[in-house]
Design a protein around this motif. Structure first.
Motif, short mmCIF file in Angstrom:
data_model
loop_
_atom_site.label_atom_id
_atom_site.label_comp_id
_atom_site.label_asym_id
_atom_site.label_seq_id
_atom_site.Cartn_x
_atom_site.Cartn_y
_atom_site.Cartn_z
N SER A 243 0.86 -1.18 0.00
CA SER A 243 0.00 0.00 0.00
C SER A 243 0.90 1.24 0.00
N GLU B 230 -6.04 0.73 -2.64
CA GLU B 230 -5.21 1.16 -1.52
C GLU B 230 -4.21 0.11 -1.05
N LYS B 231 -4.53 -1.16 -1.23
CA LYS B 231 -3.63 -2.22 -0.76
C LYS B 231 -2.61 -2.64 -1.81
#
Length: 195
Positions: free
Chosen positions: A78, A109-110
């Protein structure tokens, strides 16, 4: 340097500035001519494998040290708490950095950053768009690339540290130690894989 590219769906304007120390700063604006759907939008930087031995990634836990060196090695992360990533070997490296998080508004986001080795090359991949998104307004990206070191090093650079030398006894509040590695200079050339 200014660059413009135009297609039926969108236009791209890029402005790249190089400073005296070799730092390259790039600002890109993607402007859709009409609403378009983007599946992905990536920055890909290929680095010859022998130049990419170590990484320094200040994520939730600072990740510093060796990377996998075999083809097929893969790592994702991330966004970091601090806005940079350094990749390099014992003598030189490359830092990618940015200023604002807003440019990652459409990212997964990850899975924003990816490192992958293939055919002797390490690919640094920055995923700005990680899921399908309809782009109706301009999307701005801005990032820097900095080669390290930024100038020629003194012949005794490995023996320089925080004013201390290997074997120096240092006392600080709450601890006392003999400096044999970090803080007393750079990695000893005889055992670079320790780091």
């Amino acid at each position: 340097v200014q660059t413009t590219r135009i297609s039926q769906a969108l236009s791209m304007q890029a402005q790249t500035t190089t400073e005296f120390d070799g730092m390259i700063w790039t600002q890109i604006t993607l402007t859709p001519n009409k609403a378009i759907q983007l599946e992905t939008l990536d920055l890909i930087v290929p680095i010859k494998g022998h130049y990419a031995k170590y990484r320094h990634w200040p994520g939730e836990v600072a990740l510093t040290g060796n990377m996998g060196r075999e083809d097929g090695w893969h790592w994702t992360s991330s966004l970091p708490e601090r806005n940079y990533l350094w990749l390099g070997n014992d003598d030189l490296g490359l830092t990618w950095f940015f200023e604002t998080m807003g440019q990652f508004q459409h990212a997964d986001e990850k899975n924003v950053l990816e490192l992958a080795r293939q055919d002797g090359v390490l690919y640094l991949k920055i995923h700005y768009v990680g899921k399908p998104v309809t782009l109706t307004e301009p999307q701005e990206l801005a990032f820097g690339i900095q080669a390290t070191p930024t100038r020629t090093r003194n012949g005794r650079w490995r023996s320089r540290g925080n004013g201390n030398f290997l074997g120096a006894h240092v006392q600080e509040f709450g601890r006392s130690e003999v400096l044999t590695r970090y803080g007393s200079g750079h990695p000893e050339p005889a055992n670079l894989d320790y780091y």
